[in-house]
Each structure stands twice: as structure tokens, then as C-alpha cells.
Design a protein around this motif. Structure first.
Motif, PDB file in Angstrom:
ATOM      1  N   SER A 130      12.348   5.180  42.374  1.00 54.26           N
ATOM      2  CA  SER A 130      13.783   4.199  42.365  1.00 54.26           C
ATOM      3  C   SER A 130      13.402   3.434  43.659  1.00 54.26           C
ATOM      4  O   SER A 130      13.458   3.776  44.639  1.00 54.26           O
ATOM      5  N   HIS A 131      13.628   2.202  43.394  1.00 55.56           N
ATOM      6  CA  HIS A 131      13.889   1.457  44.571  1.00 55.56           C
ATOM      7  C   HIS A 131      14.644   0.273  44.472  1.00 55.56           C
ATOM      8  O   HIS A 131      15.101  -0.407  43.499  1.00 55.56           O
ATOM      9  N   SER A 132      15.419  -0.036  45.530  1.00 53.58           N
ATOM     10  CA  SER A 132      16.158  -1.186  45.724  1.00 53.58           C
ATOM     11  C   SER A 132      15.627  -2.470  46.501  1.00 53.58           C
ATOM     12  O   SER A 132      15.395  -2.338  47.555  1.00 53.58           O
ATOM     13  N   PRO A 133      15.030  -3.537  45.804  1.00 53.51           N
ATOM     14  CA  PRO A 133      14.074  -4.220  46.427  1.00 53.51           C
ATOM     15  C   PRO A 133      14.831  -5.158  47.272  1.00 53.51           C
ATOM     16  O   PRO A 133      14.184  -5.792  48.270  1.00 53.51           O
ATOM     17  N   ILE A 134      15.966  -5.799  47.312  1.00 45.88           N
ATOM     18  CA  ILE A 134      16.493  -6.671  47.942  1.00 45.88           C
ATOM     19  C   ILE A 134      17.934  -6.308  48.139  1.00 45.88           C
ATOM     20  O   ILE A 134      18.623  -5.380  47.465  1.00 45.88           O
ATOM     21  N   LEU A 135      18.788  -6.978  49.128  1.00 47.90           N
ATOM     22  CA  LEU A 135      20.193  -6.488  49.384  1.00 47.90           C
ATOM     23  C   LEU A 135      21.128  -6.514  48.435  1.00 47.90           C
ATOM     24  O   LEU A 135      21.729  -5.572  48.250  1.00 47.90           O
TER      25      LEU A 135
ATOM     26  N   SER B  91      20.504  -5.682  45.261  1.00 46.90           N
ATOM     27  CA  SER B  91      20.453  -4.419  44.480  1.00 46.90           C
ATOM     28  C   SER B  91      21.150  -3.386  44.830  1.00 46.90           C
ATOM     29  O   SER B  91      20.903  -2.357  44.405  1.00 46.90           O
ATOM     30  N   SER B  92      21.711  -3.444  45.990  1.00 46.50           N
ATOM     31  CA  SER B  92      22.501  -2.232  46.678  1.00 46.50           C
ATOM     32  C   SER B  92      23.479  -2.038  45.609  1.00 46.50           C
ATOM     33  O   SER B  92      24.386  -3.067  44.950  1.00 46.50           O
ATOM     34  N   LYS B  93      23.610  -0.644  45.306  1.00 42.75           N
ATOM     35  CA  LYS B  93      24.736  -0.140  44.355  1.00 42.75           C
ATOM     36  C   LYS B  93      26.167  -0.587  45.301  1.00 42.75           C
ATOM     37  O   LYS B  93      26.135   0.159  46.552  1.00 42.75           O
ATOM     38  N   TRP B  94      27.235  -0.899  44.858  1.00 40.78           N
ATOM     39  CA  TRP B  94      28.350  -1.356  45.552  1.00 40.78           C
ATOM     40  C   TRP B  94      29.683  -1.038  44.999  1.00 40.78           C
ATOM     41  O   TRP B  94      29.594  -1.292  43.610  1.00 40.78           O
ATOM     42  N   TRP B  95      30.311  -0.215  45.566  1.00 42.27           N
ATOM     43  CA  TRP B  95      31.789   0.314  45.145  1.00 42.27           C
ATOM     44  C   TRP B  95      31.825   1.382  44.135  1.00 42.27           C
ATOM     45  O   TRP B  95      33.094   1.795  43.873  1.00 42.27           O
ATOM     46  N   PRO B  96      31.152   2.213  43.903  1.00 41.36           N
ATOM     47  CA  PRO B  96      31.348   3.345  43.168  1.00 41.36           C
ATOM     48  C   PRO B  96      32.396   4.248  43.952  1.00 41.36           C
ATOM     49  O   PRO B  96      32.288   4.634  45.209  1.00 41.36           O
ATOM     50  N   ASP B  97      33.615   4.685  43.307  1.00 40.08           N
ATOM     51  CA  ASP B  97      34.297   5.614  43.786  1.00 40.08           C
ATOM     52  C   ASP B  97      33.614   7.061  44.206  1.00 40.08           C
ATOM     53  O   ASP B  97      32.618   7.436  43.773  1.00 40.08           O
ATOM     54  N   GLY B  98      33.959   7.511  45.439  1.00 36.89           N
ATOM     55  CA  GLY B  98      33.766   8.803  45.768  1.00 36.89           C
ATOM     56  C   GLY B  98      32.250   8.704  46.336  1.00 36.89           C
ATOM     57  O   GLY B  98      31.493   9.711  46.727  1.00 36.89           O
ATOM     58  N   LEU B  99      31.490   7.529  46.379  1.00 34.03           N
ATOM     59  CA  LEU B  99      29.972   7.607  46.867  1.00 34.03           C
ATOM     60  C   LEU B  99      29.881   7.736  48.359  1.00 34.03           C
ATOM     61  O   LEU B  99      29.104   8.357  48.547  1.00 34.03           O
TER      62      LEU B  99
END
Length: 196
Positions: free
Chosen positions: A38-43, A45-53
Motif C-alpha cells: 500500500s502506498h500514498s504516492p502524492i500528498l 492521496s492522504s486519507k483525510w478526515w476519518p473519525d477516530g483516526l
């Protein structure tokens, strides 16, 4: 009783809100090790906003683009351990944190919303959610007979319920505000007349 595993749902990305087909996080199958990388290739692609994360979650259901031998099979879900269960430190290759204060959202500032990035993180093949499609040990993609539209049925249904409930709450608020504005008076008396 101590809860050791706390999960969150990590779909939304910084660059892609509800546009699931536009997600940029990847999960590339490595048949040599029987794992996904699993890879986040660019900014964006950052997972953003999930509750509790940001601070609480130890695991996440992460949605990423499935790739096998250079071919893209669309977005699929994976269960990913984010941190050590002993000291809650992030596992290698995983960046996780709280996004901090939200602009003009006092109510949302009471919630913990996080960000998540992957730097070539290895995930075992059996951690893919394989109810509707599977990847075999040999790297063959097998899709079920269930129409793809049904896969998102629950999510669409929940979104419809949220909109329906919000419209009822909003109509009550408008009714209360209208009644209140018709009868409420304030400010001082002018020349012995009623309050304005």
C-alpha cells in the motif's frame, strides 16, 4: 474489560472526497510475498478526515486502488493495522495524525479527525475484504457475480438516511426560529413605545 482493537473507516482523501473512483492510494499485489504493497504516492492521496483516526484507532478499513501486474482493478477495501498494540506507536511506513482544529466548525472540533499516509506498507493478502472479489495466491483477480452497483448500496442508503434526518431537523429549526423571531423583542424602549 480492555478494548485492544479500535477501528475506523479510511476512504476519503485530501484530494478526493466522495469521488471513490478518483482515489489515489494504491495496493499493488506482490505475488512473490503474497502481500499487497500500500502506498500514498502524492500528498492528495492522504486519507483525510476519518473519525477516530488521529489518536484512537489501532486499525483501519482502507480503500485503495487494487493493482496486479500493472493493471488497475478499481477501488477495494483492506484491513490495515496502523500502530503497535503495546505502546500505540505508528508501524513502519505509516504516518498517522490528528488534522487539528476545523475552520468554523465548533461542533466538529469535539471530534477527532485524522490523516493517514502509507509509504510502501505491506499488507497480507488475506487482509483484503474479499466478499465481492478476490485475489488468488497466484495473483489472479476473481470477481463475483454481484453487480458492482450493489457493493455501494449500503453506503448510498446511509447517505440518504442522513439527508432525510437532516431535512427533518432543519425544518424543525426553521419553524422554531420563525416563531421566535415573530414574538421576540429586544432593545430599549423609545419614547415610551414597545421594545423593537
Amino acid at each position: 474489560m480492555c478494548i485492544e482493537i479500535i477501528g475506523c473507516y479510511a476512504q476519503t482523501e485530501l484530494g478526493h472526497g466522495p469521488n471513490v473512483q478518483g482515489l489515489e492510494t494504491t495496493a499493488t499485489f506482490d505475488s512473490q510475498t503474497d502481500e499487497f504493497v500500500s502506498h500514498s504516492p502524492i500528498l492528495t492521496s492522504s486519507k483525510w478526515w476519518p473519525d477516530g483516526l488521529g489518536k484512537v484507532s489501532t486499525h483501519a478499513v482502507v480503500y485503495a486502488r487494487l493493482r496486479i501486474d500493472g493493471q488497475d482493478y478499481g477501488v477495494h477495501g483492506f484491513i490495515v493495522q496502523l500502530c503497535s498494540l503495546d505502546d500505540h506507536s505508528s508501524l513502519p511506513g505509516i504516518t498517522v495524525g490528528d488534522i487539528g482544529m476545523k475552520f468554523r466548525s465548533g461542533a466538529y472540533n469535539n471530534m477527532e479527525n485524522g490523516l493517514l499516509r502509507f509509504d510502501h506498507v505491506r499488507i497480507f493478502r488475506n487482509q483484503m475484504l474479499m466478499c465481492f472479489s478476490q485475489v488468488t495466491r497466484e495473483g489472479k483477480y476473481v470477481q463475483s457475480d454481484v453487480p458492482r452497483q450493489l457493493v455501494y448500496g449500503t453506503m448510498v442508503y446511509v447517505q440518504q438516511i442522513i439527508v432525510s434526518e437532516d431535512s427533518c431537523t432543519l425544518s424543525r429549526a426553521v419553524c422554531i426560529a420563525t416563531r421566535y423571531s415573530v414574538v421576540r423583542r429586544q432593545f430599549g424602549l423609545e419614547n415610551g413605545g414597545p421594545e423593537t
